[in-house]
Scaffold this active site. Structure first.
Site, PDB file in Angstrom:
ATOM      1  N   ARG A 171       0.830  -1.220   0.000  1.00 57.37           N
ATOM      2  CA  ARG A 171       0.000   0.000   0.000  1.00 57.37           C
ATOM      3  C   ARG A 171       0.864   1.271   0.000  1.00 57.37           C
ATOM      4  O   ARG A 171       0.483   2.292   0.570  1.00 57.37           O
ATOM      5  CB  ARG A 171      -0.952   0.046   1.212  1.00 57.37           C
ATOM      6  CG  ARG A 171      -1.917  -1.116   1.276  1.00 57.37           C
ATOM      7  CD  ARG A 171      -2.973  -1.087   0.175  1.00 57.37           C
ATOM      8  NE  ARG A 171      -3.846  -2.232   0.298  1.00 57.37           N
ATOM      9  CZ  ARG A 171      -3.619  -3.405  -0.321  1.00 57.37           C
ATOM     10  NH1 ARG A 171      -2.583  -3.538  -1.129  1.00 57.37           N
ATOM     11  NH2 ARG A 171      -4.450  -4.404  -0.149  1.00 57.37           N
ATOM     12  N   SER A 219     -10.975  -1.611   3.469  1.00 61.74           N
ATOM     13  CA  SER A 219     -10.329  -1.992   4.735  1.00 61.74           C
ATOM     14  C   SER A 219      -9.743  -0.766   5.421  1.00 61.74           C
ATOM     15  O   SER A 219      -9.188   0.109   4.758  1.00 61.74           O
ATOM     16  CB  SER A 219      -9.204  -2.994   4.482  1.00 61.74           C
ATOM     17  OG  SER A 219      -9.749  -4.175   3.957  1.00 61.74           O
ATOM     18  N   GLU A 292      -4.909   2.395   6.663  1.00 64.60           N
ATOM     19  CA  GLU A 292      -4.618   2.327   5.228  1.00 64.60           C
ATOM     20  C   GLU A 292      -5.117   3.587   4.516  1.00 64.60           C
ATOM     21  O   GLU A 292      -4.626   3.964   3.463  1.00 64.60           O
ATOM     22  CB  GLU A 292      -5.329   1.082   4.681  1.00 64.60           C
ATOM     23  CG  GLU A 292      -4.965   0.719   3.274  1.00 64.60           C
ATOM     24  CD  GLU A 292      -5.598  -0.606   2.843  1.00 64.60           C
ATOM     25  OE1 GLU A 292      -5.529  -1.597   3.593  1.00 64.60           O
ATOM     26  OE2 GLU A 292      -6.174  -0.628   1.750  1.00 64.60           O
TER      27      GLU A 292
HETATM   28  C1  LIG Z   1     -15.669  -1.345  -1.195  1.00 66.61           C
HETATM   29  C2  LIG Z   1     -14.183  -1.058  -1.270  1.00 66.61           C
HETATM   30  C3  LIG Z   1     -13.290  -2.107  -1.479  1.00 66.61           C
HETATM   31  C4  LIG Z   1     -11.923  -1.854  -1.560  1.00 66.61           C
HETATM   32  N1  LIG Z   1     -11.065  -2.910  -1.781  1.00 66.61           N
HETATM   33  C5  LIG Z   1      -9.738  -2.682  -1.907  1.00 66.61           C
HETATM   34  C6  LIG Z   1      -8.828  -3.759  -2.173  1.00 66.61           C
HETATM   35  O1  LIG Z   1      -9.207  -4.919  -2.288  1.00 66.61           O
HETATM   36  N2  LIG Z   1      -7.513  -3.473  -2.289  1.00 66.61           N
HETATM   37  C7  LIG Z   1      -7.033  -2.186  -2.177  1.00 66.61           C
HETATM   38  O2  LIG Z   1      -5.818  -1.978  -2.331  1.00 66.61           O
HETATM   39  N3  LIG Z   1      -7.869  -1.144  -1.925  1.00 66.61           N
HETATM   40  C8  LIG Z   1      -9.203  -1.360  -1.791  1.00 66.61           C
HETATM   41  N4  LIG Z   1     -10.056  -0.312  -1.543  1.00 66.61           N
HETATM   42  C9  LIG Z   1      -9.497   1.046  -1.400  1.00 66.61           C
HETATM   43  C10 LIG Z   1      -9.523   1.907  -2.693  1.00 66.61           C
HETATM   44  O3  LIG Z   1     -10.509   1.439  -3.569  1.00 66.61           O
HETATM   45  C11 LIG Z   1      -8.167   1.917  -3.400  1.00 66.61           C
HETATM   46  O4  LIG Z   1      -7.162   2.455  -2.579  1.00 66.61           O
HETATM   47  C12 LIG Z   1      -8.236   2.731  -4.710  1.00 66.61           C
HETATM   48  O5  LIG Z   1      -7.093   2.417  -5.456  1.00 66.61           O
HETATM   49  C13 LIG Z   1      -8.321   4.240  -4.505  1.00 66.61           C
HETATM   50  O6  LIG Z   1      -8.600   4.841  -5.768  1.00 66.61           O
HETATM   51  P1  LIG Z   1      -9.389   6.228  -5.886  1.00 66.61           P
HETATM   52  O7  LIG Z   1      -9.405   6.597  -7.322  1.00 66.61           O
HETATM   53  O8  LIG Z   1     -10.707   6.119  -5.225  1.00 66.61           O
HETATM   54  O9  LIG Z   1      -8.415   7.184  -5.081  1.00 66.61           O
HETATM   55  P2  LIG Z   1      -8.781   8.269  -3.888  1.00 66.61           P
HETATM   56  O10 LIG Z   1      -9.439   7.521  -2.801  1.00 66.61           O
HETATM   57  O11 LIG Z   1      -9.530   9.385  -4.523  1.00 66.61           O
HETATM   58  O12 LIG Z   1      -7.359   8.708  -3.513  1.00 66.61           O
HETATM   59  C14 LIG Z   1      -6.515   7.849  -2.748  1.00 66.61           C
HETATM   60  C15 LIG Z   1      -5.136   8.502  -2.641  1.00 66.61           C
HETATM   61  O13 LIG Z   1      -4.545   8.543  -3.930  1.00 66.61           O
HETATM   62  C16 LIG Z   1      -4.177   9.868  -4.277  1.00 66.61           C
HETATM   63  N5  LIG Z   1      -4.407  10.005  -5.724  1.00 66.61           N
HETATM   64  C17 LIG Z   1      -5.543   9.724  -6.405  1.00 66.61           C
HETATM   65  N6  LIG Z   1      -5.364   9.950  -7.715  1.00 66.61           N
HETATM   66  C18 LIG Z   1      -4.097  10.390  -7.867  1.00 66.61           C
HETATM   67  C19 LIG Z   1      -3.321  10.816  -8.975  1.00 66.61           C
HETATM   68  N7  LIG Z   1      -3.817  10.845 -10.229  1.00 66.61           N
HETATM   69  N8  LIG Z   1      -2.053  11.226  -8.750  1.00 66.61           N
HETATM   70  C20 LIG Z   1      -1.514  11.208  -7.504  1.00 66.61           C
HETATM   71  N9  LIG Z   1      -2.195  10.820  -6.412  1.00 66.61           N
HETATM   72  C21 LIG Z   1      -3.480  10.429  -6.588  1.00 66.61           C
HETATM   73  C22 LIG Z   1      -5.096  10.772  -3.432  1.00 66.61           C
HETATM   74  O14 LIG Z   1      -4.490  12.037  -3.208  1.00 66.61           O
HETATM   75  C23 LIG Z   1      -5.185   9.949  -2.157  1.00 66.61           C
HETATM   76  O15 LIG Z   1      -4.048  10.184  -1.345  1.00 66.61           O
HETATM   77  C24 LIG Z   1     -11.421  -0.540  -1.443  1.00 66.61           C
HETATM   78  C25 LIG Z   1     -12.328   0.534  -1.236  1.00 66.61           C
HETATM   79  C26 LIG Z   1     -13.694   0.268  -1.154  1.00 66.61           C
HETATM   80  C27 LIG Z   1     -14.648   1.409  -0.952  1.00 66.61           C
END
Ligand SMILES: Cc1cc2nc3c(=O)[nH]c(=O)nc-3n(C[C@H](O)[C@H](O)[C@H](O)COP(=O)(O)OP(=O)(O)OC[C@H]3O[C@@H](n4cnc5c(N)ncnc54)[C@H](O)[C@@H]3O)c2cc1C
Length: 299
Positions: A171, A219, A292
């Site tokens: 992560r 998580s 996380e």
């Molecule tokens: C139901 C559910 C299930 C999930 N299951 C998993 C799983 O199995 N495994 C897992 O790893 N995660 C999981 N997650 C967490 C999440 O989905 C991941 O971390 C996902 O990759 C975040 O993507 P996002 O576009 O929503 O980013 P955001 O939540 O919008 O941002 C997350 C971080 O990334 C940064 N960021 C976003 N875009 C950029 C960019 N273009 N450049 C630089 N920084 C950026 C943001 O500033 C922030 O710090 C889950 C979440 C939910 C709600």
């Protein structure tokens, strides 16, 4: 509202609350959301604001804040520049950070390239997955990444990363603070489209059965080690069902917080609940869990 900039390009600027940007529906503070049409528009707006805006994508791992003053926030819209799909070689693609991870998996599968299916059920964008080194089913996005290209928002200059530089962890990504990822080059492998599509579907089905229902941010804590899942420690510490304000630890999965009812909730309540969970595990097992999630307050 769309503003035409001096460059002639557009910037969409709107005001909203954090909870509208976060899948957990958390954070009562107000944000000014900048969505530039392209990099030229982004650079123009960077000249106008004092400090780099906080980057948000789909908000599936981001916890909003209850800030009293308006926070500047940047999100890549799905414009052609930020959602590019370009085939560089048989199974090597240049992909825009604004693409959804599932969308990318489906597009690549349709072109006979596989490797993203195990991750296809992770909500969010490619940019968010890279920033978080998202992982599932024993695979992390980092294993597929050859290059990343971004923009350093603080120094207003390009940022590049190549595989040889490493820097990934559980992560954790090599992306520096205040760097906005614009695109990445992923290397996949040849597959039959029907096989890969079936794997994606199976993964989505698996998740719909295993993930707790309701608004969440996935998580809460990292697993302390592979054989020692945070969920088990939290369950042993009696965390299931604990609640603060709108937030409750799922009865199905102790490492999962739900916004019960999905109404806007205070970040402070969410923080109290997370701290309570952490303390109970520390008291019970002596282990210090690490969250996380990314907190807008800590950025
Ligand atoms: C139901 C559910 C299930 C999930 N299951 C998993 C799983 O199995 N495994 C897992 O790893 N995660 C999981 N997650 C967490 C999440 O989905 C991941 O971390 C996902 O990759 C975040 O993507 P996002 O576009 O929503 O980013 P955001 O939540 O919008 O941002 C997350 C971080 O990334 C940064 N960021 C976003 N875009 C950029 C960019 N273009 N450049 C630089 N920084 C950026 C943001 O500033 C922030 O710090 C889950 C979440 C939910 C709600």
């Amino acid at each position: 509202m769309n503003f035409r900039l001096k460059s002639g390009f557009y910037m969409h600027i709107s005001e909203t609350q954090w909870y509208n940007l976060c899948s957990l529906r958390v954070g009562l503070g107000q944000v000014r959301l900048y969505e530039p049409e392209n990099l030229v528009a982004l650079r123009e707006i960077l000249q106008e604001i004092d400090s780099p805006p906080l980057i948000v994508a789909r908000g599936s791992n981001l916890i909003g804040a209850d800030n009293l003053t308006i926070m500047p926030v940047l999100r890549l819209p799905k414009s052609s520049e930020f959602a590019v799909v370009e085939q560089l070689d048989v199974c090597t693609f240049r992909l825009g950070a604004a693409l959804g991870l599932l969308e990318a998996a489906r597009i690549l599968a349709a072109r006979g390239c596989g490797g993203l299916a195990p991750l296809a059920g992770i909500p969010g964008s490619l940019g968010g997955a890279l920033a978080m080194n998202a992982g599932a089913n024993g695979q992390e996005i980092s294993s597929l990444v050859r290059e990343m290209r971004g923009w350093d928002l603080r120094l207003d200059r390009p940022w590049h990363w190549f595989r040889e530089q490493g820097g990934w962890g559980y992560r954790q990504s090599p992306i520096a603070k205040d760097v906005l990822i614009l695109e990445a080059v992923l290397e996949l492998y040849p597959v039959q489209t029907e096989d890969e599509t079936a794997l994606i579907l199976a993964e989505l089905n698996r998740r719909s059965l295993t993930n707790p229902k309701g608004a969440s941010a996935g998580s809460v804590f990292r697993n302390p080690s592979p054989g020692n899942p945070a969920g088990r420690l939290l369950e042993q510490a009696g965390c299931k069902g604990l609640s603060h304000g709108s937030f409750q630890v799922s009865q199905k999965h102790a490492n999962w917080i739900i916004n019960v009812g999905g109404k806007p909730g205070k970040a402070e309540d969410c923080r109290l609940l997370v701290n309570d969970m952490k303390k109970r595990v520390l008291d019970q097992s002596g282990l210090r869990l690490h969250c996380e999630w990314k907190w807008a307050d800590d950025a």
